[in-house]
Design a protein around this motif. Structure first.
Motif, PDB file in Angstrom:
ATOM      1  N   GLU A  56      -0.492  -9.828   1.621  1.00 49.24           N
ATOM      2  CA  GLU A  56      -1.282  -9.911   3.660  1.00 49.24           C
ATOM      3  C   GLU A  56      -0.248  -9.987   4.594  1.00 49.24           C
ATOM      4  O   GLU A  56      -0.002  -7.978   5.241  1.00 49.24           O
ATOM      5  CB  GLU A  56      -1.515 -11.084   3.773  1.00 49.24           C
ATOM      6  CG  GLU A  56      -2.800 -11.173   5.026  1.00 49.24           C
ATOM      7  CD  GLU A  56      -3.876  -9.846   4.819  1.00 49.24           C
ATOM      8  OE1 GLU A  56      -3.417  -8.914   5.422  1.00 49.24           O
ATOM      9  OE2 GLU A  56      -4.204 -10.332   4.701  1.00 49.24           O
ATOM     10  N   THR A  57       1.099 -10.494   4.370  1.00 53.72           N
ATOM     11  CA  THR A  57       2.009 -10.288   5.754  1.00 53.72           C
ATOM     12  C   THR A  57       2.652  -9.134   4.932  1.00 53.72           C
ATOM     13  O   THR A  57       3.408  -7.856   6.303  1.00 53.72           O
ATOM     14  CB  THR A  57       2.796 -11.557   5.649  1.00 53.72           C
ATOM     15  OG1 THR A  57       1.403 -12.276   6.094  1.00 53.72           O
ATOM     16  CG2 THR A  57       3.807 -10.993   6.502  1.00 53.72           C
ATOM     17  N   PRO A  58       3.565  -8.911   4.104  1.00 54.75           N
ATOM     18  CA  PRO A  58       4.097  -7.771   3.390  1.00 54.75           C
ATOM     19  C   PRO A  58       3.612  -5.779   4.025  1.00 54.75           C
ATOM     20  O   PRO A  58       4.539  -5.155   4.512  1.00 54.75           O
ATOM     21  CB  PRO A  58       4.360  -8.016   1.838  1.00 54.75           C
ATOM     22  CG  PRO A  58       4.897  -8.958   2.324  1.00 54.75           C
ATOM     23  CD  PRO A  58       2.596  -9.847   2.730  1.00 54.75           C
ATOM     24  N   THR A  59       2.412  -5.769   3.686  1.00 56.03           N
ATOM     25  CA  THR A  59       1.592  -4.804   3.912  1.00 56.03           C
ATOM     26  C   THR A  59       1.170  -4.768   5.878  1.00 56.03           C
ATOM     27  O   THR A  59       1.538  -3.730   6.268  1.00 56.03           O
ATOM     28  CB  THR A  59       0.153  -4.687   3.327  1.00 56.03           C
ATOM     29  OG1 THR A  59      -0.280  -6.008   3.600  1.00 56.03           O
ATOM     30  CG2 THR A  59       0.344  -4.345   2.003  1.00 56.03           C
ATOM     31  N   GLY A  60       1.022  -5.546   6.081  1.00 58.58           N
ATOM     32  CA  GLY A  60       0.898  -5.745   7.420  1.00 58.58           C
ATOM     33  C   GLY A  60       2.316  -4.630   8.113  1.00 58.58           C
ATOM     34  O   GLY A  60       2.302  -4.375   8.812  1.00 58.58           O
ATOM     35  N   VAL A  61       3.446  -5.549   8.360  1.00 58.41           N
ATOM     36  CA  VAL A  61       4.449  -5.195   8.422  1.00 58.41           C
ATOM     37  C   VAL A  61       4.853  -3.460   7.809  1.00 58.41           C
ATOM     38  O   VAL A  61       5.037  -2.810   8.230  1.00 58.41           O
ATOM     39  CB  VAL A  61       6.139  -5.999   8.073  1.00 58.41           C
ATOM     40  CG1 VAL A  61       7.183  -5.412   7.987  1.00 58.41           C
ATOM     41  CG2 VAL A  61       6.114  -7.426   7.735  1.00 58.41           C
ATOM     42  N   VAL A  62       4.209  -3.355   6.336  1.00 60.91           N
ATOM     43  CA  VAL A  62       4.377  -2.102   6.426  1.00 60.91           C
ATOM     44  C   VAL A  62       4.475  -1.281   6.936  1.00 60.91           C
ATOM     45  O   VAL A  62       4.513  -0.112   8.010  1.00 60.91           O
ATOM     46  CB  VAL A  62       3.968  -1.898   4.833  1.00 60.91           C
ATOM     47  CG1 VAL A  62       4.302  -0.629   4.663  1.00 60.91           C
ATOM     48  CG2 VAL A  62       5.331  -1.832   3.924  1.00 60.91           C
ATOM     49  N   VAL A  72      -4.016   2.191   6.186  1.00 59.35           N
ATOM     50  CA  VAL A  72      -5.570   2.368   5.696  1.00 59.35           C
ATOM     51  C   VAL A  72      -6.423   3.375   4.882  1.00 59.35           C
ATOM     52  O   VAL A  72      -7.257   2.323   4.353  1.00 59.35           O
ATOM     53  CB  VAL A  72      -6.801   2.256   7.321  1.00 59.35           C
ATOM     54  CG1 VAL A  72      -8.383   2.619   7.229  1.00 59.35           C
ATOM     55  CG2 VAL A  72      -6.251   1.767   8.204  1.00 59.35           C
ATOM     56  N   VAL A  73      -6.207   4.065   5.210  1.00 59.14           N
ATOM     57  CA  VAL A  73      -6.485   5.239   4.167  1.00 59.14           C
ATOM     58  C   VAL A  73      -5.793   4.715   2.991  1.00 59.14           C
ATOM     59  O   VAL A  73      -7.068   4.625   1.483  1.00 59.14           O
ATOM     60  CB  VAL A  73      -5.624   6.245   3.850  1.00 59.14           C
ATOM     61  CG1 VAL A  73      -5.821   7.545   2.765  1.00 59.14           C
ATOM     62  CG2 VAL A  73      -5.828   7.441   5.669  1.00 59.14           C
ATOM     63  N   ALA A  74      -4.987   4.317   1.927  1.00 57.93           N
ATOM     64  CA  ALA A  74      -4.841   3.890   1.469  1.00 57.93           C
ATOM     65  C   ALA A  74      -5.276   3.269   0.358  1.00 57.93           C
ATOM     66  O   ALA A  74      -5.614   2.386  -0.254  1.00 57.93           O
ATOM     67  CB  ALA A  74      -3.062   3.107   0.812  1.00 57.93           C
ATOM     68  N   ALA A  75      -6.120   2.040   1.833  1.00 54.92           N
ATOM     69  CA  ALA A  75      -6.345   0.590   0.793  1.00 54.92           C
ATOM     70  C   ALA A  75      -7.982   1.054   0.452  1.00 54.92           C
ATOM     71  O   ALA A  75      -8.194   0.269  -0.339  1.00 54.92           O
ATOM     72  CB  ALA A  75      -7.197   0.180   2.648  1.00 54.92           C
ATOM     73  N   TYR A  76      -8.550   2.145   0.646  1.00 56.62           N
ATOM     74  CA  TYR A  76     -10.256   2.154   0.505  1.00 56.62           C
ATOM     75  C   TYR A  76      -9.658   2.723  -1.038  1.00 56.62           C
ATOM     76  O   TYR A  76     -10.307   3.074  -1.690  1.00 56.62           O
ATOM     77  CB  TYR A  76     -11.257   2.574   1.363  1.00 56.62           C
ATOM     78  CG  TYR A  76     -10.942   2.352   2.792  1.00 56.62           C
ATOM     79  CD1 TYR A  76     -11.994   1.246   2.228  1.00 56.62           C
ATOM     80  CD2 TYR A  76     -10.632   1.849   4.248  1.00 56.62           C
ATOM     81  CE1 TYR A  76     -12.543   0.205   3.299  1.00 56.62           C
ATOM     82  CE2 TYR A  76     -10.780   1.372   5.223  1.00 56.62           C
ATOM     83  CZ  TYR A  76     -11.920  -0.075   4.912  1.00 56.62           C
ATOM     84  OH  TYR A  76     -12.587  -0.137   6.004  1.00 56.62           O
ATOM     85  N   TRP A 102      -7.951  -4.654  -6.179  1.00 54.07           N
ATOM     86  CA  TRP A 102      -9.438  -5.048  -4.879  1.00 54.07           C
ATOM     87  C   TRP A 102      -8.294  -5.894  -3.376  1.00 54.07           C
ATOM     88  O   TRP A 102      -8.471  -5.445  -2.723  1.00 54.07           O
ATOM     89  CB  TRP A 102     -10.339  -5.623  -5.054  1.00 54.07           C
ATOM     90  CG  TRP A 102     -11.552  -5.374  -3.920  1.00 54.07           C
ATOM     91  CD1 TRP A 102     -12.411  -4.752  -4.563  1.00 54.07           C
ATOM     92  CD2 TRP A 102     -12.023  -6.473  -2.918  1.00 54.07           C
ATOM     93  NE1 TRP A 102     -13.662  -4.489  -3.121  1.00 54.07           N
ATOM     94  CE2 TRP A 102     -12.822  -5.359  -2.069  1.00 54.07           C
ATOM     95  CE3 TRP A 102     -11.342  -7.405  -2.419  1.00 54.07           C
ATOM     96  CZ2 TRP A 102     -13.576  -5.710  -1.999  1.00 54.07           C
ATOM     97  CZ3 TRP A 102     -11.520  -7.380  -1.181  1.00 54.07           C
ATOM     98  CH2 TRP A 102     -13.008  -6.571  -0.377  1.00 54.07           C
ATOM     99  N   GLY A 103      -7.850  -6.782  -3.760  1.00 48.75           N
ATOM    100  CA  GLY A 103      -7.129  -7.797  -2.561  1.00 48.75           C
ATOM    101  C   GLY A 103      -5.815  -6.981  -2.262  1.00 48.75           C
ATOM    102  O   GLY A 103      -5.856  -6.935  -0.863  1.00 48.75           O
ATOM    103  N   VAL A 104      -4.869  -6.234  -3.051  1.00 48.92           N
ATOM    104  CA  VAL A 104      -3.987  -5.561  -2.605  1.00 48.92           C
ATOM    105  C   VAL A 104      -4.678  -4.466  -1.488  1.00 48.92           C
ATOM    106  O   VAL A 104      -3.717  -4.292  -0.776  1.00 48.92           O
ATOM    107  CB  VAL A 104      -3.283  -5.233  -3.367  1.00 48.92           C
ATOM    108  CG1 VAL A 104      -2.146  -4.189  -3.146  1.00 48.92           C
ATOM    109  CG2 VAL A 104      -2.901  -6.141  -5.039  1.00 48.92           C
TER     110      VAL A 104
END
Length: 450
Positions: A56-62, A72-76, A102-104
């Motif tokens: 969660e935090t590492p992806t927010g930092v990225v 956001v695009v990569a998320a979906y 899914w969580g990632v």
């Protein structure tokens, strides 16, 4: 819709709801067809939230470091892939892997979407105001423009958009449930795969239409020259993480939101995994997979519809309020009240011997919990600095993951050893406990409640 950050942000809410509605055929497949035990259901949930906790935090930092849009695009893409591949095998270990994936994917968009929208709205508003300043027209005396890009106080518009995002998520859930129910009559597993492909298609659309004019990567601010040191990106990431952590630690409202979110998320995780089992015990044990899809599809559809008026009221409340101490106090007390209502609904689900009362309790829990989640996100976003906004919102998401991992698996074990109602009763008590940090910060914040 192209280049309209408000509308595109609402679209991501609809896609989010579609991803949530995938849980209907998935849960029916796990509970009715595969007959997974309460402990295995808890393991699936724990695998999901552990992946969220770690990333969660590492992806927010990225996202804060490179690009909120492409996060956001990569998320979906990632979530859609997990949804489409989820039903290909019945091997429990593989099911766990898809939950992790899914969580990632979820963490890639959880802080990034709100941060992207906030900065795009601010950028659009600042450019509109500069253009208006150069026009030879008399200033408006109305004090209120309702345009999507520059209307009124940007902070109020952002708060309202966060809640409208939740409304669109509910609509997305409703549309997804109709699709899942219709396709589930043909094939429960087939409906899971098709919904995943829809999420991937939505990612492609967002990649083409989302602008990113309001965000400037910290890696490019020093003239755009590439940095020679290979570890400089890590250094920048750690710096952002420390700034976000310090902001959460020193801001009472952010700290209260984080603590409340952690405890409430653990209680929510237990209800999310065990409520279906509880209702089966009370009167649905004879249903087969397709009948269960129809019943829970209709139930979740109604609950999503019931959440919309509450979300609409919350949006108007936030749009009327200013970003000041009195509003912070009101919002803290409001969050505490929603969590107490969720506790009452969870208690009815846990202890009522009557199916109808338990079902109503589940609906109350769902509506109050969804509204509390939206209010939590709006409060976190309001108090976060622009440069670390995705990181701060991700901190709140990570606190939820901590609660889900530590509490969700424990209550799944309690349900396995003692009983499902006993575990759900503990979860109801935890909802009440989660209201305490928000109530405390409300009492300690100066300013009278209107």
């Amino acid at each position: 819709m192209r280049h309209r950050p408000d509308r595109l942000f609402l679209l991501t809410g609809g896609v989010q709801g579609l991803a949530f509605s995938w849980g209907l055929p998935a849960m029916v497949w796990w509970v009715v067809d595969l007959r997974l035990s309460p402990f295995r259901l808890a393991v699936l949930g724990t695998a999901l939230v552990l992946s969220i906790l770690v990333t969660e935090t590492p992806t927010g930092v990225v996202a804060d470091l490179y690009s909120r849009k492409y996060s956001v695009v990569a998320a979906y893409v990632v979530m859609g892939s997990a949804m489409a591949l989820g039903p290909v095998t019945e091997l429990f270990g593989v099911l766990v892997i898809w939950q992790v994936l899914w969580g990632v994917g979820w963490t890639l968009q959880s802080g990034a979407a709100t941060a992207w929208m906030t900065d795009e709205i601010a950028h659009h508003a600042s450019h509109s105001h500069r253009s208006a300043a150069m026009m030879p027209v008399e200033p408006s005396t109305s004090g209120d423009d309702s345009g999507a890009a520059d209307g009124g106080d940007p902070s109020r518009q952002v708060d309202g958009l966060i809640v409208r995002h939740a409304v669109f998520r509910s609509v997305g859930v409703m549309v997804g449930l109709v699709a899942a129910t219709a396709m589930g009559a043909w094939s429960v597993r087939g409906s899971m795969a098709v919904m995943g492909l829809f999420a991937i298609a939505a990612a492609g659309y967002l990649a083409v239409t989302m602008p990113e004019a309001g965000f400037e990567s910290p890696r490019r601010r020093a003239g755009g020259a590439p940095r020679p040191a290979r570890t400089s990106a890590w250094k920048d990431a750690i710096t952002l993480w420390k700034r976000g952590a310090r902001l959460v630690r020193l801001n009472p409202s952010l700290l209260a939101v984080t603590l409340s979110a952690a405890v409430a998320a653990g209680a929510w995780e237990a209800n999310d995994r065990l409520s279906v089992l509880r209702l089966f015990e009370l009167g649905l044990i004879e249903l087969d997979g397709r009948e269960a899809v129809l019943f829970f599809g209709a139930t979740w559809f109604v609950m999503s519809a019931l959440a919309i008026p509450t979300m609409t009221w919350l949006r108007r409340h936030l749009e009327r309020s200013q970003a000041d101490q009195r509003s912070a106090r009101r919002d803290a007390f409001l969050l505490a009240r929603f969590l107490m209502v969720a506790a009452a609904g969870a208690l009815a689900l846990a202890l009522s011997p009557w199916f109808a009362v338990a079902l109503i309790g589940w609906a109350i829990l769902d509506v109050a919990g969804e509204t509390a989640y939206s209010l939590t996100e709006a409060m976190a976003n309001r108090h976060a600095d622009s440069s670390v906004r995705a990181t701060v919102v991700s901190f709140v998401g990570q606190s939820q993951a901590v609660g889900e991992v530590s509490i969700g698996l424990a209550l799944g074990t309690v349900a396995q050893i003692v009983s499902v109602p006993f575990a759900l009763a503990i979860a109801a008590a935890l909802f009440a406990v989660s209201a305490a940090p928000a109530a405390v910060v409300g009492w300690r914040t100066s300013g009278a409640v209107e």
